[in-house]
Design an enzyme around this catalytic site. Structure first.
Site, short mmCIF file in Angstrom:
data_model
loop_
_atom_site.label_atom_id
_atom_site.label_comp_id
_atom_site.label_asym_id
_atom_site.label_seq_id
_atom_site.Cartn_x
_atom_site.Cartn_y
_atom_site.Cartn_z
N GLU A 97 5.22 36.80 -1.78
CA GLU A 97 4.34 37.67 -1.01
C GLU A 97 4.32 37.12 0.41
O GLU A 97 3.90 35.98 0.64
CB GLU A 97 2.93 37.70 -1.60
CG GLU A 97 2.00 38.61 -0.78
CD GLU A 97 0.69 38.95 -1.46
OE1 GLU A 97 0.70 39.17 -2.70
OE2 GLU A 97 -0.33 39.00 -0.77
N THR A 149 -7.71 32.75 2.85
CA THR A 149 -6.45 32.02 2.78
C THR A 149 -5.81 32.01 4.17
O THR A 149 -5.48 33.05 4.71
CB THR A 149 -5.51 32.70 1.76
OG1 THR A 149 -6.28 33.02 0.61
CG2 THR A 149 -4.37 31.80 1.38
N ASN A 205 -7.31 44.32 -3.63
CA ASN A 205 -8.00 43.05 -3.86
C ASN A 205 -9.52 43.32 -3.86
O ASN A 205 -10.06 43.81 -2.86
CB ASN A 205 -7.62 42.06 -2.76
CG ASN A 205 -8.30 40.72 -2.93
OD1 ASN A 205 -9.48 40.66 -3.20
ND2 ASN A 205 -7.56 39.65 -2.75
N ARG A 207 -11.30 31.59 -7.08
CA ARG A 207 -11.23 30.38 -6.25
C ARG A 207 -11.86 29.21 -6.99
O ARG A 207 -12.78 29.39 -7.80
CB ARG A 207 -11.96 30.61 -4.92
CG ARG A 207 -11.27 31.59 -4.00
CD ARG A 207 -11.98 31.64 -2.66
NE ARG A 207 -11.71 30.46 -1.89
CZ ARG A 207 -10.87 30.42 -0.85
NH1 ARG A 207 -10.24 31.50 -0.43
NH2 ARG A 207 -10.67 29.29 -0.21
N GLU A 253 -4.82 35.98 -8.14
CA GLU A 253 -4.50 35.09 -7.02
C GLU A 253 -5.14 33.75 -7.31
O GLU A 253 -6.29 33.70 -7.78
CB GLU A 253 -5.15 35.71 -5.77
CG GLU A 253 -4.31 35.66 -4.54
CD GLU A 253 -5.10 36.17 -3.38
OE1 GLU A 253 -5.72 35.35 -2.71
OE2 GLU A 253 -5.10 37.39 -3.15
N ARG A 275 -16.56 31.30 -5.03
CA ARG A 275 -17.45 31.92 -4.02
C ARG A 275 -17.61 33.43 -4.21
O ARG A 275 -18.59 33.99 -3.77
CB ARG A 275 -16.98 31.60 -2.61
CG ARG A 275 -15.70 32.30 -2.20
CD ARG A 275 -15.38 32.08 -0.76
NE ARG A 275 -15.05 30.70 -0.47
CZ ARG A 275 -14.32 30.32 0.59
NH1 ARG A 275 -13.91 31.22 1.45
NH2 ARG A 275 -14.01 29.07 0.78
N HIS A 324 -2.36 40.40 3.53
CA HIS A 324 -3.35 39.61 4.26
C HIS A 324 -3.61 40.22 5.64
O HIS A 324 -2.69 40.38 6.43
CB HIS A 324 -2.98 38.14 4.43
CG HIS A 324 -4.20 37.27 4.52
ND1 HIS A 324 -4.92 37.16 5.68
CD2 HIS A 324 -4.87 36.55 3.59
CE1 HIS A 324 -5.97 36.39 5.46
NE2 HIS A 324 -5.96 36.01 4.19
N HIS A 365 -9.01 36.94 -6.79
CA HIS A 365 -8.75 35.52 -6.53
C HIS A 365 -9.88 34.69 -7.14
O HIS A 365 -11.01 34.71 -6.66
CB HIS A 365 -8.70 35.33 -5.00
CG HIS A 365 -8.31 33.95 -4.56
ND1 HIS A 365 -8.07 33.65 -3.24
CD2 HIS A 365 -8.10 32.79 -5.24
CE1 HIS A 365 -7.74 32.37 -3.12
NE2 HIS A 365 -7.76 31.82 -4.32
N HIS A 410 -14.14 41.08 -2.46
CA HIS A 410 -15.31 41.19 -1.60
C HIS A 410 -16.40 42.11 -2.16
O HIS A 410 -17.51 42.16 -1.63
CB HIS A 410 -14.90 41.53 -0.17
CG HIS A 410 -14.08 40.40 0.40
ND1 HIS A 410 -14.55 39.10 0.43
CD2 HIS A 410 -12.81 40.35 0.86
CE1 HIS A 410 -13.62 38.31 0.92
NE2 HIS A 410 -12.55 39.04 1.19
N1 PXP Z 1 -2.71 38.51 -0.43
C1 PXP Z 1 -3.14 37.23 -0.53
C2 PXP Z 1 -2.20 36.22 -1.11
C3 PXP Z 1 -4.43 36.85 -0.12
O1 PXP Z 1 -4.82 35.56 -0.18
C4 PXP Z 1 -5.31 37.85 0.33
C5 PXP Z 1 -6.73 37.48 0.67
O2 PXP Z 1 -7.44 37.21 -0.50
C6 PXP Z 1 -4.84 39.16 0.41
C7 PXP Z 1 -3.53 39.46 0.04
C8 PXP Z 1 -5.71 40.27 0.91
O3 PXP Z 1 -6.06 40.01 2.22
P1 PXP Z 1 -7.14 40.92 2.95
O4 PXP Z 1 -8.43 40.74 2.21
O5 PXP Z 1 -7.17 40.39 4.34
O6 PXP Z 1 -6.64 42.33 2.86
#
Ligand code: PXP
Length: 237
Positions: free
Chosen positions: A151, A101, A7, A45, A70, A49, A190, A43, A10
């Protein structure tokens, strides 16, 4: 082998903090794939953001990339997903005020609306996943509305310590087993870190992990030394 979906949200968070054009999350794709990631998650959003529309457009245009978009089940974002047709999408609950999330999607309470979203996205070739807590009713409801993938939310497991964490791990293991038995493909994600990921990988039904924050955070320190040395080099003396 479990697929690792990275992901990259960030990377965009750092860029948006200064309103610059760097770091570009799209530049991370080749790096992640070369290091062994099998897919990229981003994602888009509602509040934009981190990932912006131009990011998701450019990611969707990369030939052969397994992009997992996402998204909240929001009409504007659904229309973007229908137009861009990423390989996969993961439906998540989304609240404007949350830091990330915070919980799984309540498929049970929104069954008919979510069934419609799954049907629309499936019709354009997107493989839809439901981000849910490891609760039997939510797993069953996801299967009933036609989602091929779930998931499992590992956020509580990641936040807990000791016995509570062991209990949550068992709940995830039971949920994954049940999902596998009713024909669902099981992903998880997550809050996963280098420390808490191995136990999740021992759950046999899990085929994919989506990990973001900890990879980007670890990446900073794994690359900081080189970045400092490069500045010393251009400073010359
Ligand atoms: N899976 C989903 C559905 C999420 O919402 C997120 C956060 O964006 C992640 C995975 C990844 O989470 P993390 O950034 O805590 O590794």
């Amino acid at each position: 082998m479990i697929n690792l979906g990275v992901n990259i949200d960030h990377i965009a968070t750092i860029r948006q903090a200064r309103g610059t054009t760097y770091p570009d999350p799209v530049d991370a794709v080749a790096v992640c794939l070369a290091a062994g990631a099998g897919s990229i998650t981003a994602h888009l959003r509602e509040d934009r953001r981190h990932i912006q529309d131009h990011d998701i457009e450019r990611l969707a245009a990369i030939p052969g990339l397994h992009l997992n978009m996402e998204m909240g089940a929001n009409e504007e974002i659904i229309a973007i997903c229908e137009r861009l047709k990423p390989a996969a999408c993961c439906l998540v609950p989304e609240k404007r005020e949350e830091l990330t999330t915070e919980g799984g999607l309540d498929v049970v309470s929104h069954q008919s609306r979510l069934a419609d979203v799954v049907a629309r996205l499936t019709a354009v070739g997107v493989r839809v996943s439901m981000f849910i807590d490891p609760v039997p009713a939510q797993i069953r409801a996801s299967q009933e509305i036609g989602a091929p993938v779930i998931e499992l939310h590992t956020g509580h497991y990641a936040n807990y310590k000791g016995e509570q964490q062991v209990h949550e791990l068992n709940t995830l293991r039971d949920g994954a087993k049940m999902a596998g038995e009713i024909g669902l493909i099981v992903h998880a994600g997550h809050g996963l870190t280098i420390e808490n990921t191995p136990a999740i990988c021992a759950i046999p039904e899990i085929e994919e992990l989506n990990i973001g924050h900890a990879i980007i955070a670890d990446g900073l320190f794994k690359g900081l030394s080189q970045a400092v040395m490069d500045f010393k080099t251009v400073m010359g003396r």
